[in-house]
Design a protein around this motif. Structure first.
Motif, PDB file in Angstrom:
ATOM      1  N   PRO A 158      -4.172   0.054  -4.416  1.00  0.00           N
ATOM      2  CA  PRO A 158      -4.673  -0.056  -3.039  1.00  0.00           C
ATOM      3  C   PRO A 158      -4.522   1.268  -2.288  1.00  0.00           C
ATOM      4  O   PRO A 158      -3.540   1.994  -2.487  1.00  0.00           O
ATOM      5  N   VAL A 159      -5.483   1.559  -1.442  1.00  0.00           N
ATOM      6  CA  VAL A 159      -5.498   2.802  -0.673  1.00  0.00           C
ATOM      7  C   VAL A 159      -5.847   2.469   0.772  1.00  0.00           C
ATOM      8  O   VAL A 159      -6.767   1.691   1.032  1.00  0.00           O
ATOM      9  N   VAL A 217       0.848  -1.193   0.000  1.00  0.00           N
ATOM     10  CA  VAL A 217       0.000   0.000   0.000  1.00  0.00           C
ATOM     11  C   VAL A 217       0.883   1.243   0.000  1.00  0.00           C
ATOM     12  O   VAL A 217       1.706   1.427   0.889  1.00  0.00           O
ATOM     13  N   LYS A 218       0.674   2.093  -0.997  1.00  0.00           N
ATOM     14  CA  LYS A 218       1.526   3.270  -1.161  1.00  0.00           C
ATOM     15  C   LYS A 218       0.773   4.589  -1.002  1.00  0.00           C
ATOM     16  O   LYS A 218       1.377   5.654  -1.086  1.00  0.00           O
ATOM     17  N   TYR A 232     -14.855   1.616  -2.189  1.00  0.00           N
ATOM     18  CA  TYR A 232     -13.639   1.449  -2.993  1.00  0.00           C
ATOM     19  C   TYR A 232     -13.152  -0.003  -2.865  1.00  0.00           C
ATOM     20  O   TYR A 232     -12.964  -0.509  -1.744  1.00  0.00           O
ATOM     21  N   PRO A 233     -12.920  -0.686  -3.983  1.00  0.00           N
ATOM     22  CA  PRO A 233     -12.640  -2.134  -3.916  1.00  0.00           C
ATOM     23  C   PRO A 233     -11.277  -2.503  -3.342  1.00  0.00           C
ATOM     24  O   PRO A 233     -11.064  -3.653  -2.971  1.00  0.00           O
ATOM     25  N   TYR A 234     -10.366  -1.573  -3.275  1.00  0.00           N
ATOM     26  CA  TYR A 234      -9.006  -1.904  -2.813  1.00  0.00           C
ATOM     27  C   TYR A 234      -8.663  -1.092  -1.566  1.00  0.00           C
ATOM     28  O   TYR A 234      -7.556  -0.581  -1.414  1.00  0.00           O
ATOM     29  N   LEU A 235      -9.630  -0.995  -0.658  1.00  0.00           N
ATOM     30  CA  LEU A 235      -9.500  -0.135   0.514  1.00  0.00           C
ATOM     31  C   LEU A 235      -9.034  -0.928   1.736  1.00  0.00           C
ATOM     32  O   LEU A 235      -9.499  -2.031   1.992  1.00  0.00           O
ATOM     33  N   TYR A 236      -8.129  -0.331   2.496  1.00  0.00           N
ATOM     34  CA  TYR A 236      -7.674  -0.864   3.779  1.00  0.00           C
ATOM     35  C   TYR A 236      -8.002   0.181   4.859  1.00  0.00           C
ATOM     36  O   TYR A 236      -7.628   1.354   4.735  1.00  0.00           O
ATOM     37  N   ILE A 237      -8.684  -0.248   5.913  1.00  0.00           N
ATOM     38  CA  ILE A 237      -8.994   0.629   7.030  1.00  0.00           C
ATOM     39  C   ILE A 237      -7.903   0.495   8.078  1.00  0.00           C
ATOM     40  O   ILE A 237      -7.605  -0.628   8.542  1.00  0.00           O
ATOM     41  N   LEU A 246      -7.978   5.700  -9.638  1.00  0.00           N
ATOM     42  CA  LEU A 246      -7.138   4.745  -8.919  1.00  0.00           C
ATOM     43  C   LEU A 246      -7.751   3.344  -8.955  1.00  0.00           C
ATOM     44  O   LEU A 246      -7.032   2.338  -9.058  1.00  0.00           O
ATOM     45  N   ALA A 247      -9.088   3.265  -8.897  1.00  0.00           N
ATOM     46  CA  ALA A 247      -9.751   1.957  -8.952  1.00  0.00           C
ATOM     47  C   ALA A 247      -9.524   1.292 -10.304  1.00  0.00           C
ATOM     48  O   ALA A 247      -9.314   0.067 -10.386  1.00  0.00           O
TER      49      ALA A 247
END
Length: 488
Positions: free
Chosen positions: A458-459, A416-417, A477-482, A452-453
């Motif tokens: 990834p975000v 994740v960047k 958002y499909p590539y989301l990290y909380i 981005l999607a």
């Protein structure tokens, strides 16, 4: 008499070492970057470690760069001259990326200023004891320490600027004493470096020199004119190449910043307003309560000192009054640190007043009582006690958030960047600690998230908290990290 000379010199060196120790202690006391303006200077300096001739704030190609006129958020960063950031970058290159490393050049310059002020005071007054008092006031200066810590804007920029201005005045004072050519070259060198930190107020030494030049010309003595021009030429050789370079390499940004610098004179920019009494009212913060009252008497008393250098005394008095009047009556943008460039000369005059009270009053106890009180007022320990208190919630918040930012890799995957949802402008701090991360305060708009999607980027995001409420489109958002860690 020879032993007395040695003793004064030893005390001056001891004061420099004490100043270095105090500044080193305070430089490491805050394990975070301060809001205005240290974090911005720090990130640009970090990026300069790899590309010293391309000053950048935000570097990631993953995110759109904002308006180049917004110095808080842009890509190419020309909002300040580069020398102090080169120094910070070099320090971090040698000692590693940290708050202490970026503050270390300010620690060194701040300590060296003690010797410079001591020597200037001796050359002006012929009195070594007054020189030690002036050096002591700067050694324990509360305001100077806040600049070195990064608390006061414009922090390390003003420390470096003040150092090079003082060095140029020292070189001029030494030139007046000896007439040697190498001092002429050093005057130009230090003045050029001052400009390469801040801007044209770094020419201050030439105003001081110009006072005596006009007196000499009145008496048809032109021997100094050529040396004045040589020093000015050296100064130009130091600072002009960078101006030519940035106007060629980054023409839009350079033109904008040049115009913006000029606007400081005619407009009160960024809410920095104030009356003509702005700097006089700030005198207590510069020197400590009541000590500033010694400046005017010190100027008068200096003209009655037997071993005074009248040429230097006239020159530095005119310089002090000009700087005060220029920033009070002409420059419309008011910032406390603008005047601090000349504060060491004020300390010299305060020291002359203290010398008169302590050693000319006939009271043996005066020095034992007055000098410690003066140093106490200069240091302002009560302010430090409140700042480091457990009740300083803002400092506690910064400590907490910075610990999260430093350890962000413990909370998000390595691939994740991009991190969003940070507090306002704290994205700058996160990017300082993690060069491989592109951070955004608040959140990206829907169109950027869609882009981005499409690229499957990834975000990571921080959770909602007041007033930073996550937008409704972000959880989809499909590539989301909380990030399972709260920032305050």
């Amino acid at each position: 008499m020879k032993n007395l000379v040695v003793r004064h010199g030893h005390i001056a060196i001891l004061l420099m070492l004490i100043a270095a120790a105090i500044r080193l202690y305070f430089a490491q006391a805050d394990p975070f970057l301060h809001d205005w303006d240290e974090r911005f200077h720090a990130l640009v300096a970090r990026n300069m470690m790899d590309q010293p001739f391309k000053p950048m704030l935000k570097t990631s190609a993953l995110l759109p760069h904002e308006d180049y006129t917004a110095w808080c958020c842009n890509h190419i960063w020309l909002h300040k001259q580069p020398l102090f950031m080169w120094q910070m970058a070099l320090s971090m290159k040698v000692f590693g990326v940290s708050e202490l490393a970026l503050r270390l050049p300010s620690v060194i310059m701040g300590a060296l200023m003690i010797l410079l002020l001591y020597r200037i005071t001796v050359l002006v007054t012929g009195n070594k004891t007054a020189g030690l008092i002036a050096a002591g006031l700067l050694c324990f200066s509360h305001y100077h320490l806040t600049l070195i810590m990064g608390i006061k804007g414009m922090d390390h920029n003003d420390v470096a600027f003040g150092f090079y201005v003082l060095a140029s005045l020292w070189a001029y004072a030494a030139y007046e004493r000896s007439g040697k050519w190498y001092w002429v070259l050093l005057i130009g060198l230090f003045s050029g470096c001052a400009i390469l930190n801040k801007w044209l107020t770094g020419l201050a030494v030439f105003l001081a020199w110009g006072v005596n030049l006009l007196i000499d010309l009145k008496h048809k003595d032109r021997k100094d004119l050529v040396r004045f021009m040589v020093a000015l030429a050296v100064c130009c050789i130091v600072f002009i190449p960078w101006q030519i370079y940035i106007h060629r390499a980054f023409p839009e940004e350079a033109r904008y910043e040049a115009a913006y610098n000029t606007r400081h004179i005619f407009e009160a920019l960024e809410g920095h307003t104030g009356s003509i009494w702005y700097y006089l009212r700030a005198a207590g913060s510069y020197f400590g309560s009541w000590l500033w009252l010694g400046i005017a008497p010190g100027i008068l008393l200096a003209f009655f000192m037997k071993r005074r250098n009248s040429r230097l005394l006239y020159a530095f008095t005119v310089l002090l009054l000009f700087v005060l009047c220029f920033f009070s009556f002409i420059v419309q943008t008011k910032v406390h640190s603008y005047f601090f460039m000349i504060a060491p000369i004020c300390m010299m005059f305060i020291a002359i007043s203290l010398y008169a009270v302590c050693f000319r009053s006939g009271k043996r106890w005066a020095a034992v009582v007055v000098l410690p009180v003066a140093l106490w007022l200069s240091l302002r320990p009560g302010e430090w006690k409140r700042y480091f208190s457990a009740d300083n919630h803002e400092r506690n918040r910064k400590v907490h958030n910075t610990a999260v930012y430093k350890n962000i890799r413990n909370y998000i995957p390595e691939h994740v960047k991009i991190v969003v949802g940070l507090n306002e402008f704290e994205d700058v701090e996160l990017m300082f600690y993690h060069k491989d991360i592109a951070a955004i305060h608040w959140w990206l708009p829907p169109e950027d998230m869609e882009r981005l999607a499409a690229e499957q980027v990834p975000v990571a995001t921080f959770k909602s908290r007041e007033p930073y409420v996550m937008p409704s489109y972000l959880p989809d958002y499909p590539y989301l990290y909380i990030i399972d860690k709260t920032v305050k």
